[in-house]
Motif scaffolding. Structure first.
Motif, PDB file in Angstrom:
ATOM      1  N   MET A  66       0.877  -1.187   0.000  1.00 12.31           N
ATOM      2  CA  MET A  66       0.000   0.000   0.000  1.00 12.31           C
ATOM      3  C   MET A  66       0.900   1.218   0.000  1.00 12.31           C
ATOM      4  N   GLY A  67       0.924   1.929  -1.093  1.00 13.11           N
ATOM      5  CA  GLY A  67       1.822   3.074  -1.205  1.00 13.11           C
ATOM      6  C   GLY A  67       3.260   2.603  -1.043  1.00 13.11           C
ATOM      7  N   SER A  68       3.934   3.207  -0.074  1.00 13.23           N
ATOM      8  CA  SER A  68       5.340   2.845   0.113  1.00 13.23           C
ATOM      9  C   SER A  68       5.500   1.745   1.166  1.00 13.23           C
ATOM     10  N   LEU A  69       4.383   1.179   1.598  1.00 13.53           N
ATOM     11  CA  LEU A  69       4.458   0.174   2.673  1.00 13.53           C
ATOM     12  C   LEU A  69       4.236  -1.233   2.134  1.00 13.53           C
ATOM     13  N   ASN A  70       5.040  -2.150   2.631  1.00 12.85           N
ATOM     14  CA  ASN A  70       4.916  -3.566   2.269  1.00 12.85           C
ATOM     15  C   ASN A  70       4.457  -4.342   3.506  1.00 12.85           C
ATOM     16  N   PHE A  71       3.269  -4.939   3.403  1.00 14.79           N
ATOM     17  CA  PHE A  71       2.718  -5.660   4.559  1.00 14.79           C
ATOM     18  C   PHE A  71       2.772  -7.167   4.353  1.00 14.79           C
ATOM     19  N   VAL A  72       3.045  -7.866   5.438  1.00 13.87           N
ATOM     20  CA  VAL A  72       2.953  -9.330   5.436  1.00 13.87           C
ATOM     21  C   VAL A  72       2.131  -9.726   6.661  1.00 13.87           C
ATOM     22  N   ASP A  73       1.069 -10.507   6.471  1.00 11.23           N
ATOM     23  CA  ASP A  73       0.338 -11.046   7.634  1.00 11.23           C
ATOM     24  C   ASP A  73       0.949 -12.399   7.965  1.00 11.23           C
ATOM     25  N   LEU A  74       1.416 -12.517   9.201  1.00 13.04           N
ATOM     26  CA  LEU A  74       2.072 -13.749   9.617  1.00 13.04           C
ATOM     27  C   LEU A  74       1.142 -14.520  10.547  1.00 13.04           C
ATOM     28  N   ARG A  75       0.942 -15.821  10.243  1.00  8.49           N
ATOM     29  CA  ARG A  75      -0.047 -16.598  10.983  1.00  8.49           C
ATOM     30  C   ARG A  75       0.589 -17.799  11.679  1.00  8.49           C
ATOM     31  N   ASP A  76       0.140 -18.065  12.871  1.00 10.55           N
ATOM     32  CA  ASP A  76       0.399 -19.366  13.491  1.00 10.55           C
ATOM     33  C   ASP A  76      -0.874 -19.762  14.223  1.00 10.55           C
ATOM     34  N   ARG A  77      -0.795 -20.824  15.005  1.00 10.46           N
ATOM     35  CA  ARG A  77      -1.957 -21.350  15.725  1.00 10.46           C
ATOM     36  C   ARG A  77      -2.614 -20.314  16.634  1.00 10.46           C
ATOM     37  N   TYR A  78      -1.836 -19.334  17.032  1.00 16.00           N
ATOM     38  CA  TYR A  78      -2.327 -18.417  18.067  1.00 16.00           C
ATOM     39  C   TYR A  78      -2.963 -17.167  17.501  1.00 16.00           C
ATOM     40  N   GLY A  79      -2.698 -16.866  16.233  1.00 19.11           N
ATOM     41  CA  GLY A  79      -3.301 -15.669  15.658  1.00 19.11           C
ATOM     42  C   GLY A  79      -2.507 -15.150  14.473  1.00 19.11           C
ATOM     43  N   ILE A  80      -2.766 -13.888  14.151  1.00 13.09           N
ATOM     44  CA  ILE A  80      -2.099 -13.249  13.011  1.00 13.09           C
ATOM     45  C   ILE A  80      -1.477 -11.950  13.493  1.00 13.09           C
ATOM     46  N   THR A  81      -0.238 -11.711  13.087  1.00 17.55           N
ATOM     47  CA  THR A  81       0.409 -10.436  13.401  1.00 17.55           C
ATOM     48  C   THR A  81       0.861  -9.797  12.093  1.00 17.55           C
ATOM     49  N   GLN A  82       0.658  -8.486  12.014  1.00 18.52           N
ATOM     50  CA  GLN A  82       1.036  -7.760  10.797  1.00 18.52           C
ATOM     51  C   GLN A  82       2.510  -7.357  10.848  1.00 18.52           C
ATOM     52  N   LEU A  83       3.217  -7.650   9.770  1.00 23.86           N
ATOM     53  CA  LEU A  83       4.614  -7.224   9.649  1.00 23.86           C
ATOM     54  C   LEU A  83       4.655  -6.112   8.602  1.00 23.86           C
ATOM     55  N   VAL A  84       5.592  -5.199   8.763  1.00 26.79           N
ATOM     56  CA  VAL A  84       5.642  -4.105   7.788  1.00 26.79           C
ATOM     57  C   VAL A  84       7.092  -3.715   7.485  1.00 26.79           C
ATOM     58  N   ALA A  85       7.317  -3.333   6.227  1.00 29.96           N
ATOM     59  CA  ALA A  85       8.618  -2.763   5.837  1.00 29.96           C
ATOM     60  C   ALA A  85       8.361  -1.636   4.854  1.00 29.96           C
ATOM     61  N   GLU A  86       9.039  -0.523   5.040  1.00 27.86           N
ATOM     62  CA  GLU A  86       8.869   0.584   4.089  1.00 27.86           C
ATOM     63  C   GLU A  86       9.756   0.359   2.877  1.00 27.86           C
ATOM     64  N   ASP A  87       9.404   1.070   1.794  1.00 29.16           N
ATOM     65  CA  ASP A  87      10.179   0.909   0.571  1.00 29.16           C
ATOM     66  C   ASP A  87      11.650   1.267   0.749  1.00 29.16           C
ATOM     67  N   ASN A  88      11.932   2.092   1.768  1.00 30.41           N
ATOM     68  CA  ASN A  88      13.336   2.466   1.976  1.00 30.41           C
ATOM     69  C   ASN A  88      14.028   1.584   3.020  1.00 30.41           C
ATOM     70  N   ALA A  89      13.404   0.436   3.313  1.00 32.60           N
ATOM     71  CA  ALA A  89      14.026  -0.479   4.274  1.00 32.60           C
ATOM     72  C   ALA A  89      15.238  -1.164   3.641  1.00 32.60           C
ATOM     73  N   ASP A  90      15.909  -1.937   4.449  1.00 29.20           N
ATOM     74  CA  ASP A  90      17.079  -2.698   4.004  1.00 29.20           C
ATOM     75  C   ASP A  90      16.774  -3.467   2.714  1.00 29.20           C
ATOM     76  N   ALA A  91      17.623  -3.347   1.753  1.00 30.62           N
ATOM     77  CA  ALA A  91      17.371  -3.947   0.427  1.00 30.62           C
ATOM     78  C   ALA A  91      17.169  -5.450   0.531  1.00 30.62           C
ATOM     79  N   LYS A  92      17.919  -6.076   1.441  1.00 29.09           N
ATOM     80  CA  LYS A  92      17.816  -7.533   1.574  1.00 29.09           C
ATOM     81  C   LYS A  92      16.422  -7.932   2.054  1.00 29.09           C
ATOM     82  N   VAL A  93      15.932  -7.135   3.016  1.00 29.33           N
ATOM     83  CA  VAL A  93      14.587  -7.390   3.538  1.00 29.33           C
ATOM     84  C   VAL A  93      13.564  -7.296   2.408  1.00 29.33           C
ATOM     85  N   LEU A  94      13.679  -6.222   1.618  1.00 28.89           N
ATOM     86  CA  LEU A  94      12.710  -6.009   0.537  1.00 28.89           C
ATOM     87  C   LEU A  94      12.778  -7.123  -0.497  1.00 28.89           C
TER      88      LEU A  94
END
Ligand code: ASP
Length: 589
Positions: free
Chosen positions: A31-59
């Motif tokens: 969404m725009g400059s934000l990259n979201f990942v929803d991470l799921r396990d048995r206990y629930g879902i947590t949102q992860l986020v990285a901006e477009d200017n984050a570490d290149a390896k992460v992106l």
């Protein structure tokens, strides 16, 4: 360490913490400059986020992610800009500092959502993926809680959980056995237990006076809807008890489960009904008491008025359906077709519409006054529709019982969140089967006759025998039998008589059940017990009709494991080792 926290755990109070999470990728979006990942396990879902200017390896890693990849991430808990009040973790997100793919995944064959797009077959084939979905996780968590609470209660009442064998002697009474060839004993077979019945009785002889087991049972029956060839029972037995002791103890168990699992209190004792009453008023030995609509015997009020269909019937019965007097011709025609289906087998349906006027489909034969009398007999009120069936008594009662349930469904009277447990008592001991011209035990051959029926039990007269009542009981919940049991025979002579009634010669009885009869020689205490169908009990507690979601790896409705594809053929060498081929050959010759 793979993770410091689960995906269902972090809250606004954790903001600023550095955490490591691991799980499955539910969703990736930009969404725009934000990259979201929803991470799921048995206990629930947590949102992860990285901006477009984050570490290149992460992106780069994020760009390579797909649904259901298994990943690990490290980052800092931050407060979200736009919160999601529907998610327990919806106030926070993790700002990704490091992200690692632990395992890539192919695109799953259906979505891991509460309402998935996958059909029954595909979900069965990939059961391990289906099990990732919320509704199934909830179902299995409920099952686990039920098992734990069952153990807690029974342990608190001094019951001992004792395991009994799975490879046992075939006892072909009741359902068909699954059999297992014995390699070390050529030509001989074990059977898988239909229930631990004889073993729990032997445990009583052995003095373990309160036994239970949450145990798998096996029945090779033609599969009716929602039956499984292997299923689980809460199996229990007690010594030095009468019926009342058993009912109290297990009413206690069910109340404990309602309270601990569903937070529901049942102050009142469960209702009780004899088998005869249940058949008379509900046309079923497992009545659904969430609604009334009882069956009324109107035989005497309708006969002798010139309507030959009623006059020649053994029984005429009716139910009064609240507020349906205005049913159209089309609706009553449709109901008539419904009762004529082979499953119900009624020849036709007669109705009285108790509206402003009283009208019926047999107005030719009955005056309005006579129709009013019938309505009164059915406890009908203005606005009700009275549905009438006639024929042989039991068959008609059963048909009315089925019609009653159908009308209950149509009127929305069967709320899955309402619970109406009851006991059914005083079942017939024996059932006559015309085809094989012999009696069968209605419950099983170890069930004791009621003490007051002992004389009849020794009678040679078929009608007398058919009238013997069993000291047996079922527990019923919302129209489902959830458990059944009995006070047992513990006298060798009585047990011998039972086998005689069932048509066994002494040799046959000795061959099949000699071990139990022998045990009765060595000090068998009076005893009785019950077994609950655990899968069904869990499904009902979960407000569901089908048991399949409450079993981690169920069979499909033709008894197959479609994931592993079982049953399957085995190697010739395996067959030879088990002497199976040679047996076939022998028979063919
Ligand atoms: N063994 C019985 C059954 O499986 C239950 C019982 O009588 O305890 O139905």
């Amino acid at each position: 360490m793979y993770r410091t926290n689960t995906c269902g755990e972090l809250r606004i109070g954790d903001v600023g913490k550095k955490v490591t999470l691991a799980g499955w990728v539910q969703r990736i979006r930009k969404m725009g400059s934000l990259n979201f990942v929803d991470l799921r396990d048995r206990y629930g879902i947590t949102q992860l986020v990285a901006e477009d200017n984050a570490d290149a390896k992460v992106l780069e890693v994020i760009r390579g992610l797909g649904r259901e990849f298994v990943i690990q991430t490290e980052g800092v808990v931050c407060e979200r800009q736009s919160k999601n009040p529907k998610m327990p973790t919806g106030d926070i997100e993790i700002k990704i500092e490091k992200i690692t793919i632990l395992n890539a995944a192919e695109t799953p064959p259906f979505t891991i959502e509460d309402q998935t797009d996958g059909g029954e077959d595909i979900r069965g084939k990939y059961r391990y993926i289906d099990l990732r979905r919320n509704p199934l996780q909830k179902a299995l968590a409920l099952r686990h809680r039920m098992a734990i609470e069952t153990r807690k209660y029974l342990d608190s009442q001094d019951f001992m959980e004792i395991e009994t064998p799975f490879l046992i002697k075939s006892t072909p009474e009741g359902a068909r056995d699954f059999v297992v060839p014995s390699r070390m004993n050529p030509g001989e077979f074990y059977a898988l237990p239909q229930s631990p019945q004889t073993f729990k009785q032997l445990l009583m002889v052995a003095g373990y006076d309160r036994y239970f087991q949450i145990v798998r049972c096996f029945r090779d029956e033609d599969l009716r809807a929602d039956r499984q060839p292997e299923f689980t029972q809460i199996d229990c037995e007690m010594s030095f008890v009468e019926r009342e002791d058993v009912l109290q103890m297990f009413e206690g168990l069910v109340k404990h489960l309602f309270k601990s699992v569903l937070k529901k209190d049942f102050a009142e004792p469960f209702e009780r009904m004899t088998y005869d009453e249940a058949m008379e008023y509900y046309g079923s030995d497992k009545p659904d008491l969430r609604f009334g609509m009882q069956i009324h015997d109107i035989t005497s009020c309708v006969q002798g008025k010139g309507f030959s269909v009623f006059d020649t019937a053994e029984y005429v019965g009716a139910i009064s359906v609240t507020g349906c007097a205005a049913y159209s011709r089309k609706q009553t025609d449709e109901l008539t077709e419904w009762v004529k289906r082979p499953q119900i087998g009624a020849k036709g349906l007669i109705f009285i519409k108790y509206g402003e006027e009283i009208k019926s489909s047999v107005d030719k034969f009955y005056t309005p006054e006579q129709l009013s009398k019938i309505a009164e007999k059915c406890h009908a009120e203005k606005g009700d529709l009275i549905l009438i069936l006639c024929g042989a008594k039991r068959k008609t009662q059963t048909a009315l019982g089925t019609l009653r349930l159908e009308m209950g469904n149509r009127l929305g009277l069967r709320n899955p969140e309402e619970f109406k447990p009851l006991w059914i008592t005083d079942f017939p001991l024996l059932e006559w089967d015309e085809e094989t011209a012999r009696f069968y035990a209605m419950h099983h051959p170890f069930t004791s006759p009621k003490p007051e029926d002992m004389e009849k039990f020794y009678s040679k007269d078929k009608n007398q025998l058919a009238a013997v009542k069993a000291n047996a009981y079922d527990i019923v919940l919302n129209g489902n039998e959830i458990g059944g049991g009995s006070i047992r025979i513990y006298d060798r002579k009585v047990q011998e008589r039972m086998f005689e009634i069932l048509g066994f010669t002494q040799e046959q009885a000795q061959y099949r059940f000699g071990f139990l009869m022998n045990a009765f020689k060595y000090g068998a205490p009076p005893h009785g017990g019950i077994a609950f169908g655990f899968d069904r009990l869990c499904a009902l507690f979960g407000g569901q009709e089908t048991i399949r979601d409450y079993i981690a790896f169920p069979k499909n409705n033709t008894g197959r494991d479609i994931m592993a594809d079982a049953p399957s053929v085995i190697d010739n060498s395996q067959m030879d080792e088990l002497f199976l081929k040679s047996t076939f050959k022998k028979e063919e010759q």
